[in-house]
Design a protein around this motif. Structure first.
Motif, PDB file in Angstrom:
ATOM      1  N   UNK A 107       0.846  -1.183   0.000  1.00 47.77           N
ATOM      2  CA  UNK A 107       0.000   0.000   0.000  1.00 47.77           C
ATOM      3  C   UNK A 107       0.881   1.232   0.000  1.00 47.77           C
ATOM      4  N   UNK A 108       0.515   2.228  -0.801  1.00 49.11           N
ATOM      5  CA  UNK A 108       1.256   3.482  -0.841  1.00 49.11           C
ATOM      6  C   UNK A 108       0.901   4.345   0.362  1.00 49.11           C
ATOM      7  N   UNK A 109       1.595   5.449   0.509  1.00 49.36           N
ATOM      8  CA  UNK A 109       1.339   6.351   1.634  1.00 49.36           C
ATOM      9  C   UNK A 109      -0.087   6.879   1.618  1.00 49.36           C
ATOM     10  N   UNK A 115      -3.469   0.673  -3.281  1.00 46.78           N
ATOM     11  CA  UNK A 115      -2.935  -0.672  -3.054  1.00 46.78           C
ATOM     12  C   UNK A 115      -2.468  -1.339  -4.336  1.00 46.78           C
ATOM     13  N   UNK A 116      -1.665  -2.382  -4.149  1.00 45.40           N
ATOM     14  CA  UNK A 116      -1.196  -3.198  -5.260  1.00 45.40           C
ATOM     15  C   UNK A 116      -0.997  -4.623  -4.746  1.00 45.40           C
ATOM     16  N   UNK A 117      -1.273  -5.595  -5.604  1.00 39.99           N
ATOM     17  CA  UNK A 117      -0.939  -6.990  -5.321  1.00 39.99           C
ATOM     18  C   UNK A 117      -0.184  -7.525  -6.524  1.00 39.99           C
ATOM     19  N   UNK A 174       6.947  -1.586 -11.443  1.00 40.13           N
ATOM     20  CA  UNK A 174       7.435  -1.533 -10.063  1.00 40.13           C
ATOM     21  C   UNK A 174       6.424  -0.902  -9.112  1.00 40.13           C
ATOM     22  N   UNK A 175       5.137  -1.158  -9.335  1.00 43.74           N
ATOM     23  CA  UNK A 175       4.095  -0.550  -8.500  1.00 43.74           C
ATOM     24  C   UNK A 175       4.283  -0.898  -7.028  1.00 43.74           C
ATOM     25  N   UNK A 176       4.443  -2.185  -6.747  1.00 48.17           N
ATOM     26  CA  UNK A 176       4.593  -2.606  -5.367  1.00 48.17           C
ATOM     27  C   UNK A 176       5.869  -2.079  -4.738  1.00 48.17           C
ATOM     28  N   UNK A 177       6.934  -2.056  -5.497  1.00 49.74           N
ATOM     29  CA  UNK A 177       8.205  -1.584  -4.962  1.00 49.74           C
ATOM     30  C   UNK A 177       8.160  -0.089  -4.668  1.00 49.74           C
ATOM     31  N   UNK A 178       7.491   0.673  -5.502  1.00 52.94           N
ATOM     32  CA  UNK A 178       7.325   2.098  -5.211  1.00 52.94           C
ATOM     33  C   UNK A 178       6.503   2.284  -3.937  1.00 52.94           C
ATOM     34  N   UNK A 179       5.528   1.416  -3.746  1.00 53.00           N
ATOM     35  CA  UNK A 179       4.755   1.467  -2.492  1.00 53.00           C
ATOM     36  C   UNK A 179       5.647   1.211  -1.283  1.00 53.00           C
ATOM     37  N   UNK A 233       5.071  -1.699   4.946  1.00 54.30           N
ATOM     38  CA  UNK A 233       4.244  -2.828   5.380  1.00 54.30           C
ATOM     39  C   UNK A 233       3.781  -3.664   4.184  1.00 54.30           C
ATOM     40  N   UNK A 234       3.967  -4.975   4.270  1.00 60.13           N
ATOM     41  CA  UNK A 234       3.594  -5.881   3.185  1.00 60.13           C
ATOM     42  C   UNK A 234       2.839  -7.078   3.742  1.00 60.13           C
TER      43      UNK A 234
END
Length: 215
Positions: A60-62, A66-68, A97-102, A108-109
């Motif tokens: 989840x971003x700030x 969200x992304x999965x 890189x959506x999740x990695x940017x998050x 938290x993952x």
């Protein structure tokens, strides 16, 4: 149609807005379920990770978006560094890189690990960081290729999850599979992503050659 509180208003919805209301609907968990989360990996968890070729990584971003992302490699691709730390290799992909940017904004993952054919899953929640190199990258080599980075996760909560969703869906039953029920990957790309390419070009791109560029 109207919008209230940022949501589209839909006629007839009876919304749940508090945990008390939620508990009225779903009930209270049994103590053995409520208390089953552990702060470190058990030997059984290590065995599961050693056998699992696939997981989903939720971030989840700030701002809460969200992304999965799916992650997969040969079984045992997730490296156990110690009872509270695991590492997931990254291979060449679409570079979004959506999740990695998050993770850079919110560490938290949540992870779910699958064993093909099994309905139960392994859940891991924790804090993650991105690592561009480390000595353990040498233990993540596949077909001569080191990972381009790794997601290192500090385990905060780990537990096994029951099989009900898989049993209800029949996910692992081949007789229920309908791979042609939706347009093919080349057809989807033509419709939504690459309208300027011919379907024949896209079928070649996603054909036998596609699997040759996984690493």
């Amino acid at each position: 149609m109207s919008i209230s509180g940022g949501f589209v208003e839909l006629a007839g919805l009876v919304e749940i807005t508090s945990e008390a209301e939620l508990r009225d609907v779903v009930g209270e968990p049994l103590p053995r379920v409520r208390d089953k989360a552990r702060p470190a990996l058990h030997e059984v968890d290590r065995q599961w990770l050693a056998a699992s070729p696939f997981c989903l990584v939720a971030t989840s971003a700030a701002d809460g978006s969200c992304d999965v992302s799916p992650k997969g490699d040969p079984a045992g691709f997730t490296l156990v560094l110690d009872e509270r730390t695991i590492a997931i290799p990254e291979r060449p992909g679409n570079r979004r890189a959506d999740g990695y940017r998050n993770v850079l904004a919110n560490p938290h993952v949540g992870l779910i690990y699958f064993l093909p054919g099994r309905g139960d899953t392994l859940r891991v929640n924790g804090r993650a960081r991105l690592v561009r190199d480390a000595p353990f990258f040498d233990d993540m080599v596949v077909k001569g290729h080191r990972p381009i980075l790794a997601l290192v996760v500090e385990v905060q909560e780990v537990f096994h999850h029951c099989a009900k969703a898989f049993l209800r869906s029949g996910l692992w039953k081949p007789e229920t599979w309908q791979p042609d029920a939706a347009p093919s990957r080349p057809q989807i790309a033509k419709l939504l992503e690459r309208p300027g390419d011919s379907l024949a070009e896209l079928e070649r791109y996603y054909g036998d050659q596609y699997a040759k560029h996984l690493y």
